[in-house]
Motif scaffolding. Structure first.
Motif, mmCIF file in Angstrom:
data_model
loop_
_atom_site.group_PDB
_atom_site.id
_atom_site.type_symbol
_atom_site.label_atom_id
_atom_site.label_comp_id
_atom_site.label_asym_id
_atom_site.label_seq_id
_atom_site.Cartn_x
_atom_site.Cartn_y
_atom_site.Cartn_z
ATOM 1 N N ALA A 90 0.827 -1.211 0.000
ATOM 2 C CA ALA A 90 0.000 0.000 0.000
ATOM 3 C C ALA A 90 0.861 1.260 0.000
ATOM 4 O O ALA A 90 0.537 2.247 -0.671
ATOM 5 C CB ALA A 90 -0.935 -0.004 1.208
ATOM 6 N N PHE A 91 1.973 1.227 0.750
ATOM 7 C CA PHE A 91 2.845 2.400 0.802
ATOM 8 C C PHE A 91 3.595 2.569 -0.515
ATOM 9 O O PHE A 91 3.754 3.690 -1.012
ATOM 10 C CB PHE A 91 3.837 2.280 1.956
ATOM 11 C CG PHE A 91 4.689 3.508 2.154
ATOM 12 C CD1 PHE A 91 4.139 4.674 2.665
ATOM 13 C CD2 PHE A 91 6.027 3.503 1.821
ATOM 14 C CE1 PHE A 91 4.916 5.814 2.841
ATOM 15 C CE2 PHE A 91 6.813 4.633 1.988
ATOM 16 C CZ PHE A 91 6.252 5.791 2.504
ATOM 17 N N VAL A 92 4.064 1.465 -1.077
ATOM 18 C CA VAL A 92 4.762 1.520 -2.367
ATOM 19 C C VAL A 92 3.848 2.125 -3.429
ATOM 20 O O VAL A 92 4.254 2.991 -4.212
ATOM 21 C CB VAL A 92 5.228 0.112 -2.782
ATOM 22 C CG1 VAL A 92 5.811 0.142 -4.201
ATOM 23 C CG2 VAL A 92 6.266 -0.420 -1.798
ATOM 24 N N THR A 93 2.593 1.694 -3.442
ATOM 25 C CA THR A 93 1.635 2.225 -4.417
ATOM 26 C C THR A 93 1.359 3.696 -4.179
ATOM 27 O O THR A 93 1.297 4.497 -5.124
ATOM 28 C CB THR A 93 0.316 1.431 -4.339
ATOM 29 O OG1 THR A 93 0.572 0.069 -4.678
ATOM 30 C CG2 THR A 93 -0.721 2.004 -5.301
ATOM 31 N N ALA A 94 1.188 4.071 -2.904
ATOM 32 C CA ALA A 94 0.903 5.467 -2.581
ATOM 33 C C ALA A 94 2.044 6.381 -3.009
ATOM 34 O O ALA A 94 1.815 7.460 -3.574
ATOM 35 C CB ALA A 94 0.643 5.609 -1.085
ATOM 36 N N MET A 95 3.275 5.962 -2.766
ATOM 37 C CA MET A 95 4.424 6.781 -3.149
ATOM 38 C C MET A 95 4.545 6.892 -4.663
ATOM 39 O O MET A 95 4.873 7.955 -5.198
ATOM 40 C CB MET A 95 5.700 6.200 -2.542
ATOM 41 C CG MET A 95 5.767 6.310 -1.029
ATOM 42 S SD MET A 95 5.806 8.028 -0.433
ATOM 43 C CE MET A 95 7.492 8.481 -0.814
ATOM 44 N N THR A 96 4.269 5.791 -5.357
ATOM 45 C CA THR A 96 4.291 5.832 -6.819
ATOM 46 C C THR A 96 3.257 6.824 -7.341
ATOM 47 O O THR A 96 3.533 7.610 -8.258
ATOM 48 C CB THR A 96 4.027 4.437 -7.401
ATOM 49 O OG1 THR A 96 5.055 3.535 -6.966
ATOM 50 C CG2 THR A 96 4.004 4.475 -8.924
ATOM 51 N N ASN A 97 2.071 6.780 -6.763
ATOM 52 C CA ASN A 97 1.009 7.697 -7.190
ATOM 53 C C ASN A 97 1.334 9.145 -6.863
ATOM 54 O O ASN A 97 0.818 10.065 -7.511
ATOM 55 C CB ASN A 97 -0.313 7.300 -6.522
ATOM 56 C CG ASN A 97 -0.854 5.979 -7.019
ATOM 57 O OD1 ASN A 97 -0.490 5.516 -8.103
ATOM 58 N ND2 ASN A 97 -1.717 5.349 -6.243
ATOM 59 N N CYS A 106 4.383 4.094 9.504
ATOM 60 C CA CYS A 106 4.382 5.169 8.518
ATOM 61 C C CYS A 106 2.952 5.532 8.152
ATOM 62 O O CYS A 106 2.081 4.666 8.068
ATOM 63 C CB CYS A 106 5.151 4.723 7.281
ATOM 64 S SG CYS A 106 5.326 5.998 6.018
ATOM 65 N N TYR A 107 2.698 6.809 7.944
ATOM 66 C CA TYR A 107 1.387 7.302 7.541
ATOM 67 C C TYR A 107 1.518 8.042 6.220
ATOM 68 O O TYR A 107 2.426 8.854 6.042
ATOM 69 C CB TYR A 107 0.810 8.251 8.592
ATOM 70 C CG TYR A 107 0.520 7.599 9.918
ATOM 71 C CD1 TYR A 107 -0.768 7.192 10.255
ATOM 72 C CD2 TYR A 107 1.542 7.382 10.846
ATOM 73 C CE1 TYR A 107 -1.040 6.598 11.483
ATOM 74 C CE2 TYR A 107 1.276 6.778 12.066
ATOM 75 C CZ TYR A 107 -0.010 6.388 12.375
ATOM 76 O OH TYR A 107 -0.278 5.794 13.579
ATOM 77 N N PHE A 108 0.607 7.748 5.317
ATOM 78 C CA PHE A 108 0.542 8.478 4.049
ATOM 79 C C PHE A 108 -0.799 9.197 3.998
ATOM 80 O O PHE A 108 -1.854 8.579 4.161
ATOM 81 C CB PHE A 108 0.667 7.534 2.859
ATOM 82 C CG PHE A 108 0.694 8.244 1.535
ATOM 83 C CD1 PHE A 108 1.887 8.631 0.961
ATOM 84 C CD2 PHE A 108 -0.493 8.551 0.869
ATOM 85 C CE1 PHE A 108 1.908 9.303 -0.253
ATOM 86 C CE2 PHE A 108 -0.481 9.219 -0.338
ATOM 87 C CZ PHE A 108 0.723 9.601 -0.897
ATOM 88 N N VAL A 109 -0.754 10.515 3.777
ATOM 89 C CA VAL A 109 -1.961 11.345 3.746
ATOM 90 C C VAL A 109 -1.978 12.105 2.429
ATOM 91 O O VAL A 109 -0.977 12.708 2.038
ATOM 92 C CB VAL A 109 -1.984 12.352 4.920
ATOM 93 C CG1 VAL A 109 -3.328 13.069 4.974
ATOM 94 C CG2 VAL A 109 -1.678 11.660 6.247
ATOM 95 N N SER A 110 -3.102 12.092 1.754
ATOM 96 C CA SER A 110 -3.227 12.833 0.501
ATOM 97 C C SER A 110 -4.424 13.763 0.567
ATOM 98 O O SER A 110 -5.388 13.501 1.303
ATOM 99 C CB SER A 110 -3.384 11.880 -0.687
ATOM 100 O OG SER A 110 -4.585 11.128 -0.587
ATOM 101 N N VAL A 111 -4.366 14.851 -0.187
ATOM 102 C CA VAL A 111 -5.509 15.735 -0.338
ATOM 103 C C VAL A 111 -5.908 15.704 -1.805
ATOM 104 O O VAL A 111 -5.060 15.845 -2.690
ATOM 105 C CB VAL A 111 -5.205 17.175 0.136
ATOM 106 C CG1 VAL A 111 -4.040 17.792 -0.621
ATOM 107 C CG2 VAL A 111 -6.446 18.057 0.023
ATOM 108 N N LYS A 112 -7.206 15.464 -2.062
ATOM 109 C CA LYS A 112 -7.710 15.305 -3.419
ATOM 110 C C LYS A 112 -8.881 16.243 -3.671
ATOM 111 O O LYS A 112 -9.633 16.578 -2.755
ATOM 112 C CB LYS A 112 -8.155 13.857 -3.651
ATOM 113 C CG LYS A 112 -7.056 12.829 -3.512
ATOM 114 C CD LYS A 112 -7.576 11.423 -3.751
ATOM 115 C CE LYS A 112 -6.473 10.381 -3.631
ATOM 116 N NZ LYS A 112 -6.976 9.012 -3.860
#
Length: 275
Positions: A65-72, A153-159
């Motif tokens: 999930a983190f690998v995908t989030a960073m790629t995106n 680790c936390y991944f946060v995005s704003v869309k």
């Protein structure tokens, strides 16, 4: 901080120009928590009243999930970080030839600063930056995995609420050697076309909603990143005089900052408006 080690990525290199504002927003919160994949989302508004969605997930650096989030996140990071690194290189060209991280730039600087093709420097900069966002976990050696496997680790995005396009993101981390309630921001960027909407402040403030027991946020950024430094100071960050040094840093090239709730309530107030 990405320069100290490939796996640790960025710490707030470039979020561009931010306008600090008094946010008026209404948020509904939905946390889909379970023991293995805690996640959630908030709804809020930017400073112009346009609705946005803030999505977050708790993971590890090696989780799919983190690998995908960073790629995106790479498209946003490329636009936000390239100019910041170019600005640093123009101000400190001496790092080419003295800093191992900039080894690949040496052929571009071999004929002197006046002969540098800055377009090629930009291309090389993006190649290096991309390696910190688009990566293959299977290629990491055992020592790297052992070092970071227990980190949270936390991944946060704003869309954008309508298009669902990612406008910015922030990643932060908890480690066993940090004081309880301390988190380190690893990466933080708002895509240039979406800057001046207050999205950076929303992202940073969201940490308080995700971690109610938060005691301190710490980070570092390039000494030449004036836009980010002004924004951080406006949000209540102060110079970190005793920074956590996960890796070796050249202190002439980085500014360390920290945010403590007992010293400022700016981010907490924004976080409360998101609830």
């Amino acid at each position: 901080m990405f320069y100290a080690h490939r796996i640790t990525f960025f710490v707030c290199l470039g979020m561009g120009i931010l306008t600090i504002y008094s946010l008026e927003s209404k948020k509904t919160m939905s946390n889909q928590n379970n023991a293995q994949h805690p996640a959630g989302h908030f709804s809020a508004h930017d400073k112009h009243g346009k609705p946005v969605i803030i999505e977050w997930q708790q993971t590890t650096m090696f989780a799919p999930a983190f690998v995908t989030a960073m790629t995106n996140a790479w498209d946003v990071a490329r636009e936000a970080y390239t100019d910041v690194e170019m600005q640093f290189l123009r101000a400190h060209p001496e790092v080419v030839g003295t800093d191992a991280y900039f080894k690949s730039f040496e052929p571009l600087f071999k004929d002197g600063l006046n002969a540098v093709n800055w377009s090629q420097v930009g291309e090389q900069t993006q190649k290096i930056l991309q390696s910190h966002f688009v990566f293959d976990v299977s290629k990491f050696n055992d020592d790297i995995i052992k070092t970071f496997a227990n980190d949270t680790c936390y991944f946060v995005s704003v869309k954008d609420s309508e298009t669902k396009k990612m406008c910015g993101f922030i990643t932060f981390i908890k480690r066993a050697n940090y004081a309880p309630g301390d988190v380190k921001v690893m990466a933080f960027a708002v895509e240039p076309s979406h800057q001046k909407r207050g999205l950076g402040k929303l992202l940073m403030s969201s940490i308080f909603n995700i971690m109610p027991d938060l005691k301190r946020i710490f980070l570092c950024t390039r000494v030449t990143n004036d836009n980010a430094l002004r924004a951080y100071m406006s949000w209540g960050f102060t110079k970190d005089l005793n920074p956590v040094m996960d890796h070796k840093f050249n202190l002439d090239h980085w500014t360390f900052l920290e945010y403590k709730p007992e010293q400022s309530d700016i981010l907490q107030k924004t976080a409360q408006l998101m609830q």
